[in-house]
Design a protein around this motif. Structure first.
Motif, PDB file in Angstrom:
ATOM      1  N   TYR A  99     -30.581 -11.177   7.285  1.00 18.81           N
ATOM      2  CA  TYR A  99     -31.237 -11.043   5.986  1.00 18.81           C
ATOM      3  C   TYR A  99     -30.563  -9.910   5.217  1.00 18.81           C
ATOM      4  O   TYR A  99     -30.223  -8.876   5.781  1.00 18.81           O
ATOM      5  N   MET A 100     -30.394 -10.125   3.937  1.00 14.22           N
ATOM      6  CA  MET A 100     -29.765  -9.130   3.062  1.00 14.22           C
ATOM      7  C   MET A 100     -30.779  -8.684   2.016  1.00 14.22           C
ATOM      8  O   MET A 100     -31.412  -9.507   1.357  1.00 14.22           O
ATOM      9  N   VAL A 101     -30.919  -7.372   1.872  1.00 14.54           N
ATOM     10  CA  VAL A 101     -31.932  -6.791   0.989  1.00 14.54           C
ATOM     11  C   VAL A 101     -31.243  -6.147  -0.211  1.00 14.54           C
ATOM     12  O   VAL A 101     -30.313  -5.347  -0.049  1.00 14.54           O
ATOM     13  N   PHE A 102     -31.732  -6.487  -1.395  1.00 14.63           N
ATOM     14  CA  PHE A 102     -31.156  -5.977  -2.630  1.00 14.63           C
ATOM     15  C   PHE A 102     -32.109  -4.996  -3.309  1.00 14.63           C
ATOM     16  O   PHE A 102     -33.314  -4.989  -3.049  1.00 14.63           O
ATOM     17  N   GLY A 103     -31.546  -4.202  -4.212  1.00 12.00           N
ATOM     18  CA  GLY A 103     -32.335  -3.291  -5.023  1.00 12.00           C
ATOM     19  C   GLY A 103     -32.723  -3.943  -6.338  1.00 12.00           C
ATOM     20  O   GLY A 103     -32.996  -5.147  -6.400  1.00 12.00           O
ATOM     21  N   ARG A 114     -36.976  -7.314 -11.165  1.00 10.14           N
ATOM     22  CA  ARG A 114     -37.675  -7.140  -9.899  1.00 10.14           C
ATOM     23  C   ARG A 114     -37.058  -5.951  -9.176  1.00 10.14           C
ATOM     24  O   ARG A 114     -35.836  -5.814  -9.133  1.00 10.14           O
ATOM     25  N   SER A 115     -37.881  -5.094  -8.600  1.00 13.87           N
ATOM     26  CA  SER A 115     -37.371  -3.878  -7.976  1.00 13.87           C
ATOM     27  C   SER A 115     -36.587  -4.138  -6.701  1.00 13.87           C
ATOM     28  O   SER A 115     -35.757  -3.318  -6.307  1.00 13.87           O
ATOM     29  N   ASN A 116     -36.837  -5.263  -6.034  1.00 17.32           N
ATOM     30  CA  ASN A 116     -36.175  -5.538  -4.765  1.00 17.32           C
ATOM     31  C   ASN A 116     -36.307  -7.024  -4.453  1.00 17.32           C
ATOM     32  O   ASN A 116     -37.314  -7.644  -4.790  1.00 17.32           O
ATOM     33  N   THR A 117     -35.301  -7.581  -3.817  1.00 10.84           N
ATOM     34  CA  THR A 117     -35.298  -8.994  -3.444  1.00 10.84           C
ATOM     35  C   THR A 117     -34.585  -9.147  -2.104  1.00 10.84           C
ATOM     36  O   THR A 117     -33.975  -8.205  -1.602  1.00 10.84           O
ATOM     37  N   MET A 118     -34.656 -10.369  -1.519  1.00 17.34           N
ATOM     38  CA  MET A 118     -34.069 -10.588  -0.200  1.00 17.34           C
ATOM     39  C   MET A 118     -33.465 -11.981  -0.087  1.00 17.34           C
ATOM     40  O   MET A 118     -34.058 -12.961  -0.556  1.00 17.34           O
ATOM     41  N   ALA A 119     -32.290 -12.057   0.551  1.00 19.13           N
ATOM     42  CA  ALA A 119     -31.619 -13.331   0.808  1.00 19.13           C
ATOM     43  C   ALA A 119     -31.462 -13.534   2.311  1.00 19.13           C
ATOM     44  O   ALA A 119     -31.459 -12.574   3.088  1.00 19.13           O
ATOM     45  N   ARG A 120     -31.320 -14.805   2.700  1.00 20.76           N
ATOM     46  CA  ARG A 120     -30.990 -15.145   4.084  1.00 20.76           C
ATOM     47  C   ARG A 120     -29.568 -15.667   4.101  1.00 20.76           C
ATOM     48  O   ARG A 120     -29.210 -16.558   3.329  1.00 20.76           O
ATOM     49  N   VAL A 150     -43.464   2.346 -14.014  1.00 21.05           N
ATOM     50  CA  VAL A 150     -43.904   3.331 -15.008  1.00 21.05           C
ATOM     51  C   VAL A 150     -43.013   4.561 -14.876  1.00 21.05           C
ATOM     52  O   VAL A 150     -43.126   5.312 -13.888  1.00 21.05           O
ATOM     53  N   PRO A 151     -42.096   4.810 -15.823  1.00 22.57           N
ATOM     54  CA  PRO A 151     -41.240   5.991 -15.746  1.00 22.57           C
ATOM     55  C   PRO A 151     -42.050   7.273 -15.640  1.00 22.57           C
ATOM     56  O   PRO A 151     -43.052   7.442 -16.331  1.00 22.57           O
ATOM     57  N   GLY A 152     -41.639   8.146 -14.743  1.00 20.30           N
ATOM     58  CA  GLY A 152     -42.336   9.401 -14.527  1.00 20.30           C
ATOM     59  C   GLY A 152     -43.415   9.313 -13.472  1.00 20.30           C
ATOM     60  O   GLY A 152     -43.900  10.336 -12.992  1.00 20.30           O
ATOM     61  N   VAL A 153     -43.809   8.091 -13.122  1.00 22.35           N
ATOM     62  CA  VAL A 153     -44.814   7.886 -12.071  1.00 22.35           C
ATOM     63  C   VAL A 153     -44.159   7.145 -10.908  1.00 22.35           C
ATOM     64  O   VAL A 153     -43.931   7.713  -9.845  1.00 22.35           O
ATOM     65  N   GLU A 154     -43.886   5.884 -11.105  1.00 19.20           N
ATOM     66  CA  GLU A 154     -43.113   5.099 -10.154  1.00 19.20           C
ATOM     67  C   GLU A 154     -42.310   4.095 -10.960  1.00 19.20           C
ATOM     68  O   GLU A 154     -42.814   3.048 -11.372  1.00 19.20           O
ATOM     69  N   TRP A 155     -41.053   4.446 -11.203  1.00 20.44           N
ATOM     70  CA  TRP A 155     -40.215   3.596 -12.033  1.00 20.44           C
ATOM     71  C   TRP A 155     -39.814   2.335 -11.263  1.00 20.44           C
ATOM     72  O   TRP A 155     -39.807   1.237 -11.792  1.00 20.44           O
ATOM     73  N   THR A 156     -39.447   2.534  -9.992  1.00 21.31           N
ATOM     74  CA  THR A 156     -39.029   1.407  -9.177  1.00 21.31           C
ATOM     75  C   THR A 156     -39.183   1.766  -7.703  1.00 21.31           C
ATOM     76  O   THR A 156     -39.391   2.942  -7.365  1.00 21.31           O
ATOM     77  N   VAL A 157     -39.130   0.771  -6.839  1.00 17.68           N
ATOM     78  CA  VAL A 157     -39.201   0.972  -5.389  1.00 17.68           C
ATOM     79  C   VAL A 157     -37.961   0.329  -4.781  1.00 17.68           C
ATOM     80  O   VAL A 157     -37.785  -0.885  -4.854  1.00 17.68           O
ATOM     81  N   ILE A 158     -37.118   1.171  -4.184  1.00 11.52           N
ATOM     82  CA  ILE A 158     -35.834   0.714  -3.666  1.00 11.52           C
ATOM     83  C   ILE A 158     -35.835   0.749  -2.144  1.00 11.52           C
ATOM     84  O   ILE A 158     -35.991   1.818  -1.544  1.00 11.52           O
ATOM     85  N   PRO A 159     -35.664  -0.383  -1.471  1.00 12.22           N
ATOM     86  CA  PRO A 159     -35.485  -0.366  -0.012  1.00 12.22           C
ATOM     87  C   PRO A 159     -34.123   0.253   0.318  1.00 12.22           C
ATOM     88  O   PRO A 159     -33.108  -0.121  -0.274  1.00 12.22           O
ATOM     89  N   VAL A 170     -39.158  -4.466   9.168  1.00 15.94           N
ATOM     90  CA  VAL A 170     -39.560  -3.196   8.561  1.00 15.94           C
ATOM     91  C   VAL A 170     -38.503  -2.761   7.553  1.00 15.94           C
ATOM     92  O   VAL A 170     -37.298  -2.831   7.825  1.00 15.94           O
ATOM     93  N   LEU A 171     -38.945  -2.323   6.390  1.00 16.41           N
ATOM     94  CA  LEU A 171     -38.067  -1.749   5.382  1.00 16.41           C
ATOM     95  C   LEU A 171     -38.466  -0.310   5.114  1.00 16.41           C
ATOM     96  O   LEU A 171     -39.665   0.002   4.990  1.00 16.41           O
ATOM     97  N   HIS A 172     -37.474   0.564   5.039  1.00 15.08           N
ATOM     98  CA  HIS A 172     -37.706   1.911   4.532  1.00 15.08           C
ATOM     99  C   HIS A 172     -37.431   1.878   3.030  1.00 15.08           C
ATOM    100  O   HIS A 172     -36.438   1.319   2.579  1.00 15.08           O
ATOM    101  N   TYR A 173     -38.334   2.464   2.243  1.00 13.61           N
ATOM    102  CA  TYR A 173     -38.177   2.440   0.794  1.00 13.61           C
ATOM    103  C   TYR A 173     -38.293   3.845   0.224  1.00 13.61           C
ATOM    104  O   TYR A 173     -38.830   4.759   0.855  1.00 13.61           O
TER     105      TYR A 173
END
Length: 389
Positions: A99-103, A114-120, A150-159, A170-173
């Motif tokens: 599996y490949m995880v993108f930002g 989308r903040s994150n996506t995944m391919a097989r 929300v910029p300044g709060v949580e703009w994005t979540v990057i694995p 499991v993903l670390h983000y």
């Protein structure tokens, strides 16, 4: 299709995507001749020592493109899943699949963020074809871990990396509060998310959360069976690399982690030694059985280059950095992730992102070989303990 930066340039004002904030200070940069930056406090043994103790050095590079993996112009034609632009591409081997995880991922002209996506990946030893993606009801690649945007709060979540625990992925983000300047950003917190249905649905752990400042805002996992190690760097691309470990069954318990202080494993994360000196960007680590060494790849933004270090032991000492790819050849390069499970004998394959001219992910390869030991004039091999670059 090339994402149009002009369309995305209004994102800060309009509260849209962070794409244009993710540019890197690499344009026109030249690979610097200077040595590594001074190490930080609580430093482990000198990183050049691995070169001195090896009878033969592992030589790498230069890298070349195997194929573009993402985007409408790629052989995978990921616009089928509304993935026109994306980055990262770190990988997890899970139940026999890769599996490949993108930002941060976008549709045409920077829409459908989308903040994150995944391919097989189909047949990772071959063409690296994308067999499918984790999709929503509309058939588009869906966001795995939701972000507030929300910029300044949580703009994005990057694995930043992932691991398989058998049935569980499991993903670390890192929860990014704000993109600031080139190669720098502010993280709100980091943590672990998990999926028990092969990546279809993801849940943020309520226990495995670390506040900003841990020094492990971004990680590279190393699975050693009973123990799981993770190399960590702070927010941005200008910190040093540290190392921690935890029992497999305690992965979601921050109190169970132990940090390498240069001599022993300790509970205080503030005592963690710098095992590789700053600056280090997104990183990956893999074992080469053929060469009996660990390989670490990361972006050195001051050199505008992807570099590789080697070590006999995870705690080091790590070798001097060797250049694998330069921004002069691949403008906008970053985020090298070694393909897990490869033999790493005659070559190292890795994914590499570029933010220009195509914001997309590429499969790369670089040759690996051992330099024979230096032979003295009298015909005797030079003592490897005094060998230097």
């Amino acid at each position: 299709m090339i994402l149009r930066l002009a369309t995305l340039a209004a994102c800060v004002v309009a509260g849209m995507t962070p794409f244009q904030m993710k540019s890197h200070a690499l344009e026109g940069a030249v690979n610097a001749a200077a040595g590594p930056a001074a190490q930080e406090s609580a430093v482990s043994p000198a990183p050049a020592a691995e070169d001195a103790t090896a009878a033969a050095r592992l030589v790498v590079g230069p890298a070349e493109v195997v194929r573009q993996l993402t985007g409408p112009g790629s052989p995978n034609a990921t616009d089928r899943w509304n993935v026109h632009g994306t980055d990262l591409g770190h990988m997890i081997r899970h139940k026999g699949a890769l599996y490949m995880v993108f930002g941060d991922t976008y549709g045409p002209d920077g829409g459908a963020w989308r903040s994150n996506t995944m391919a097989r990946i189909e047949d990772p030893r071959g063409a690296f074809d994308v067999a499918g993606m984790i999709t929503g009801p509309d058939g588009a690649a869906k966001e795995l871990i939701r972000s507030a945007k929300v910029p300044g709060v949580e703009w994005t979540v990057i694995p930043t990396n992932g691991i398989s625990l058998g049935e569980r992925m499991v993903l670390h983000y890192m929860s990014v509060r704000m993109w600031t300047s080139d190669g720098r950003w502010m993280v709100r917190k980091s943590g672990l998310a998990w999926s028990d249905d092969d990546g279809q649905t993801w849940h943020r752990s309520e226990t495995a959360v670390w506040p900003n400042g841990s020094g492990f805002e971004q990680v590279a996992f190393v699975d050693r069976g009973a123990l799981i190690y993770s190399f960590g760097i702070p927010e941005g691309r200008f910190g040093g690399v540290r190392l921690r470990r935890v029992a497999r069954e305690a992965l979601f318990d921050p109190a169970a982690y132990r940090y390498w202080d240069g001599r022993d494993w300790v509970a205080d994360h503030l005592a963690a030694a710098t095992v590789v000196p700053a600056p280090a960007g997104e990183l990956s680590v893999a074992w080469s059985e053929a060469h009996g060494r660990w390989l670490m790849m990361y972006l050195d933004e001051t050199k505008a280059a992807i570099v590789l270090r080697t070590a006999r032991d995870l705690v080091g000492p790590w070798s001097a950095a060797r250049t694998v790819a330069r921004a002069g050849d691949f403008p906008g390069l970053y985020a090298p992730y070694i393909v897990p499970g490869d033999a790493l004998e005659t070559e190292v394959r890795f994914t590499m992102s570029r933010w220009k001219p195509l914001y997309n992910v590429f499969l790369m390869r670089a040759p690996l070989r051992l330099d024979p030991p230096v032979v003295a004039a009298a015909g005797n091999a030079v003592d490897p303990d005094i060998r230097r670059d």
